[in-house]
Design a protein around this motif. Sequence first.
Motif, PDB file in Angstrom:
ATOM      1  N   GLY A  25       0.828  -1.205   0.000  1.00 21.12           N
ATOM      2  CA  GLY A  25       0.000   0.000   0.000  1.00 21.12           C
ATOM      3  C   GLY A  25       0.857   1.247   0.000  1.00 21.12           C
ATOM      4  O   GLY A  25       1.994   1.245   0.482  1.00 21.12           O
ATOM      5  N   GLU A  26       0.308   2.326  -0.566  1.00 19.19           N
ATOM      6  CA  GLU A  26       0.990   3.617  -0.596  1.00 19.19           C
ATOM      7  C   GLU A  26       0.005   4.736  -0.267  1.00 19.19           C
ATOM      8  O   GLU A  26      -1.162   4.671  -0.662  1.00 19.19           O
ATOM      9  CB  GLU A  26       1.586   3.896  -1.977  1.00 19.19           C
ATOM     10  N   TYR A  27       0.503   5.744   0.425  1.00 17.65           N
ATOM     11  CA  TYR A  27      -0.269   6.952   0.697  1.00 17.65           C
ATOM     12  C   TYR A  27       0.592   8.135   0.285  1.00 17.65           C
ATOM     13  O   TYR A  27       1.728   8.283   0.761  1.00 17.65           O
ATOM     14  CB  TYR A  27      -0.613   7.046   2.178  1.00 17.65           C
ATOM     15  N   THR A  29       0.433  12.478  -0.635  1.00 13.64           N
ATOM     16  CA  THR A  29      -0.229  13.755  -0.878  1.00 13.64           C
ATOM     17  C   THR A  29       0.848  14.770  -1.236  1.00 13.64           C
ATOM     18  O   THR A  29       2.011  14.647  -0.827  1.00 13.64           O
ATOM     19  CB  THR A  29      -1.006  14.273   0.352  1.00 13.64           C
ATOM     20  N   ALA A  42      -1.636   9.030   9.060  1.00 12.94           N
ATOM     21  CA  ALA A  42      -1.471   8.398   7.745  1.00 12.94           C
ATOM     22  C   ALA A  42      -0.867   7.007   7.882  1.00 12.94           C
ATOM     23  O   ALA A  42      -1.279   6.054   7.209  1.00 12.94           O
ATOM     24  CB  ALA A  42      -0.601   9.271   6.846  1.00 12.94           C
ATOM     25  N   ARG A  45      -3.529   4.656   9.418  1.00 10.31           N
ATOM     26  CA  ARG A  45      -4.583   4.306   8.466  1.00 10.31           C
ATOM     27  C   ARG A  45      -4.070   3.307   7.430  1.00 10.31           C
ATOM     28  O   ARG A  45      -4.778   2.346   7.076  1.00 10.31           O
ATOM     29  CB  ARG A  45      -5.096   5.574   7.769  1.00 10.31           C
ATOM     30  N   LEU A  46      -2.850   3.523   6.935  1.00 12.19           N
ATOM     31  CA  LEU A  46      -2.295   2.610   5.934  1.00 12.19           C
ATOM     32  C   LEU A  46      -2.113   1.206   6.514  1.00 12.19           C
ATOM     33  O   LEU A  46      -2.481   0.206   5.880  1.00 12.19           O
ATOM     34  CB  LEU A  46      -0.959   3.138   5.414  1.00 12.19           C
ATOM     35  N   ASP A  49      -5.596  -0.341   6.896  1.00 12.59           N
ATOM     36  CA  ASP A  49      -6.177  -0.733   5.608  1.00 12.59           C
ATOM     37  C   ASP A  49      -5.500  -1.976   5.034  1.00 12.59           C
ATOM     38  O   ASP A  49      -6.139  -2.769   4.335  1.00 12.59           O
ATOM     39  CB  ASP A  49      -6.060   0.416   4.601  1.00 12.59           C
TER      40      ASP A  49
END
Length: 235
Positions: A25-27, A29, A42, A45-46, A49
């Motif tokens: 996964g990647e986040y 912004t 962040a 949450r990652l 998820d």
Amino acid sequence: MNILAIDTSNDILGIALLNEEKIIGEYITNIKKNHSVRVMPAIERLLQDCGIVPAELEKIVVAKGPGSYTGVRIGVTIAKTMAWSLGIPLSGVSSLAVLAASPRYFNGYISPLFDARRGLIYTGLYQYRNGHLETVMDDRNILAEEWAEKLKELQAPVLFTGNDVTLHQETFQLQLSENAFFAKMTEYNPRPGELGRLGMHLPAEEIHSFSPNYIRLVEAEAKWLEKQEQKNDKL
């Protein structure tokens, strides 16, 4: 091996979770908001998820600079704290190398850059050889015009990449002419997945002594040191 990658070194806030087989996964912004209040939510949450709990992490990789003084410090501090509290290794990767890692298709040199104001840039020179990203010229803080003149001597194609490229594009085009190439907008953001990949097999840092690579002192520190030197000269 579950790896958490953290990049807060510039306006980009990038978090990635990966292992040796895939990017889980990647986040990302690209907004000017306070990383200090956004990075931990962040990360949480990652992990949530992706169904990973902190105890399952086996390594932390952080972008160690250069970049924003505050941004670099935030990322390194959080990475050190997490690595120490979880008892897992920590590795640091040049923020510029992370930016240079994405355009692996380019057959030539890669010059990632961040604007450092007053005509200065943070940059370095990289190249892919046999599928591996290699450093050709070390990261530095340099005038864009001086960097363009140095690259002109190579007489070889150079790809410039990063969100601040447009600020200096005219300078590079003027000096390098047909050897100046510019990445597409979709390649400007450093990918936290690339950060994790680059740091996956790097040796572990000594957590307590590990520090960011600012390359240059922040302006306030530089002025303070200058004043101290002037005082010493008068003694």
